[in-house]
Design an enzyme around this catalytic site. Sequence first.
Site, short mmCIF file in Angstrom:
data_model
loop_
_atom_site.label_atom_id
_atom_site.label_comp_id
_atom_site.label_asym_id
_atom_site.label_seq_id
_atom_site.Cartn_x
_atom_site.Cartn_y
_atom_site.Cartn_z
N GLN A 347 0.88 -1.15 0.00
CA GLN A 347 0.00 0.00 0.00
C GLN A 347 0.92 1.21 0.00
O GLN A 347 1.80 1.31 0.86
CB GLN A 347 -0.88 0.00 1.26
CG GLN A 347 -1.93 1.07 1.30
CD GLN A 347 -3.32 0.52 0.99
OE1 GLN A 347 -3.82 -0.34 1.69
NE2 GLN A 347 -3.93 1.02 -0.07
N SER A 516 -0.22 -3.00 7.02
CA SER A 516 -0.33 -4.46 6.99
C SER A 516 -1.17 -4.92 5.81
O SER A 516 -1.64 -6.05 5.78
CB SER A 516 -0.90 -4.97 8.31
OG SER A 516 0.01 -4.70 9.34
N HIS A 517 -1.38 -4.02 4.86
CA HIS A 517 -2.23 -4.33 3.71
C HIS A 517 -1.40 -4.97 2.60
O HIS A 517 -1.20 -4.38 1.54
CB HIS A 517 -2.92 -3.07 3.21
CG HIS A 517 -3.62 -2.32 4.31
ND1 HIS A 517 -3.87 -0.98 4.27
CD2 HIS A 517 -4.12 -2.75 5.50
CE1 HIS A 517 -4.49 -0.60 5.38
NE2 HIS A 517 -4.65 -1.66 6.14
N LEU A 518 -0.91 -6.15 2.86
CA LEU A 518 -0.11 -6.87 1.88
C LEU A 518 -1.07 -7.57 0.92
O LEU A 518 -2.00 -8.23 1.35
CB LEU A 518 0.79 -7.89 2.58
CG LEU A 518 1.62 -7.32 3.73
CD1 LEU A 518 2.38 -8.43 4.43
CD2 LEU A 518 2.58 -6.26 3.23
#
Lengths: 590, 255
Positions: A347, A516-518
């Site tokens: 992100q 943490s938006h993998l």
Amino acid sequence: MSRTLPSVDMVVVGGGWSGSIIGKEMAAAGNRVVMLERGAPQWTSPDFQSPRIHDELRYNTRQHFVQNAAKETYTFRNNQDQTALPMRVLRFAIPATGLGGCGVHWSGALYRYDEVEFKMRSHYTRRYGASIFDPEITNQDWPLSYHDLEPYYDRFEKLVGASGQAGNIGGVLQKGGSPFEATRRNPYPNPPMKVPYAPALFGEAAAKLGYHPYIQPSALSTRPYINPEGLNMNACVYCGFCSDFGCEHFAKASPQVCILPAALKQPTFELRTHAHVLRVELSSDRKTARGVSYVDAAGEELFQPADAVFMCAFAINNTRLLLLSGIGAAYDPATGEGTVGRNYTHQTTGSVNLFFDEKTRLNPFMGAGAVAVTMDDFNSDNFDHGPHGFVGGGYIQIQVTGAAPISFHPTPKGSPAWGSAWKKNAATCYNRAMPIQITAASSAYRGGCLSLDPTYKDGWGQPLLRITYDYPENDVRLSAFLTEKAETIGKRMRGVIMTEPGAAKRPYSTASYQTSHLTGGAAIGMDRADSVVNRWGQSRDVPNVFVAGSTVFPQNSGWNPTNTVGAMAYWVSDAVRTRYLRQPGRLIPS
Amino acid sequence: MSHDQTRPRRRDLLSTLAVGVPTVIAGLASGSRTGDAENIKPAGGVEPPESSKGREPWLILTSDEVSALTAVMGRLIPSDSLGPGASDSGGVAFIDRQMASAYGAGDHFYSMGPFAPGAASQGYQLSFTPSQMFRIGLEKLQNHIGAGQSFADLAVADQDDLLSKMENGEIDLSPVPSAAFFGNLLSWTQQSFFADPMYGGNKNKVGWVLVGFPGAYSSYSEYVEDYGMNWQYPPTSIAEDQDMVMPNPNRGDAQ
């Protein structure tokens, strides 16, 4: 030699949002389901209760809910010319371990994607011409549309007691909502959140500049609420211990609060915790999954036979499980062949630190994970990209998650980091500083990918997942553009006397927190050449394997992923129930 | 209630700082980090607690390490006119306990080789657990200073000069890079100062009082839209507030 357990119909890998939804839906349809969660069982009461939960050192600094890097981490390099090295301490993201997954420590931001995000390649090509895409960019359309997913967004929003002001119901614009929003069938089940001071000041300035600020939709309930599973939520009390923490109040939606109790009531549903899945076992022709091998708390390796496998681990850990299991062809960035690991994205972010005059008291400790005033004027294709030469957009906002001071003690850049001068600045700025935050799209590019590391292993002797990533130039330009817009708003805000812009710059670093938006690695797409799973999340190579979570996103949008992850879990569940189970083992026709 | 001791002081602080410092932000310190070096006595003439005198039942630290850490942490967050600093609020005890903890021993640290320096974007690549980093770093710091005196014996200005050099990686503490060691010292010192007092530092919640963080309260529903309100309640902590009740403005608790 592993011990073989009695066979079940379905095994679900992971006890987060996706696994809990799919597990419950499958069990409710009469299937025998076993959910394997690698971490500990944990529940709102007693595990997340006050005052113990209000411990910043334990939950934020020491990352109590996060995957333990000693046992399993990632290796990282910026490009193929570097040698990947392990993240010896996890900083760049906070993938969860433990029942509920990231649904325990998340912030609860609950955006839908819009129509354009599902037509990433074709929409921009039609409006701007194919040259709007840099040659390295490999963004692609989803094989489903926003309107396909809309009923499932609706369902997930009701499950989590979503709070917000709809912007567009059935094509009719709604006062107080975002005019850019894609049309929706229903309002949010609960009214929007209260607004702390700093987001209010942001909204005031953004509106003066002609933008369209609105209160961020969230999965924090704003009033007592009973969801469609018959489970109770309470109103958020803005305690400021939200992101990184478990919610003691039954207010922030989590699988524990919203769905796991309903799953556990199903007689055909079984939860096993401390169950670390090693791989999916395949038949000799490698076209059928026979079940999964896992290690239990005592260290014994077990084989759980199943007729279907649902990969619902943390985002990109699902791509690792595909690679460890030999499902599909691994992506090779040199040739562009293979699909597993392709189109890894993260992100793109940016920020503008604001410092206020001495009359301002922001009281930043009064907050909640997703409480924010936000705006989509520069998100998606809501503005003319023609002059800018990049694709994608992002939102600009002030969000007040809380202000526990180990992590929040802002001082101006370049000022002393210690000593009496630092101490004075920390005291002066704590109540007078706040960042504007930018969350932006992440475009997939040819070199950004996931693969198995050739050198480093996890605690069970299996290769770690190797991440190769840097910001593509497209996203560097995007972040610079959004950061400049954000700074303009910041300068217009009442009380602001200094701004510090911080756009995303290369090299992308894992030394500090990103988000943490993998996303990506097992992209969803139109055909075998561009995707690992079909539009139902079904593996193109092993049709009794389904993949859930953001690892199937072909690129990342300018919004947080969880609403789309939840909607996709319902979408996949419906497809399996109504289509797949009629002809198990076969690829569902598109 | 006793909040008069805290909030008014903070108000005075802000108005005091708002004059005489010619910077962009009123009240902001700039330039030398040692501007208040003369004010090393804790505010109000309070005696430093026992913790800084090395009389704790230390779990892991030696007396030399206690002495060095007390002096180092006393410079990183000094006791001065704004109140007690890290050493005088139990910070060394915090580090002692953290070093002895599973975290200090590396239970969250990926320790498998091979090790390579890597690029900055690849993050921490040394082989030391947190606890090893402190132990070896302190030993090498003593070696650097030389026999016959310790960090604690140095003049304050010399202590600050040495810390600045460590911060910039300008002294050799091999095998520990001095900048990495300094980074850990600073980050754990700040943790001691701002973590819940149950971990040994932040005694009397002095870190929270300094910045105005109210601690472990569980609800701001009634206050979150009262913009600019002056939160006057003393901070609460986990250890002492098991039966914590939120202050009720209708009872006049804030007066």
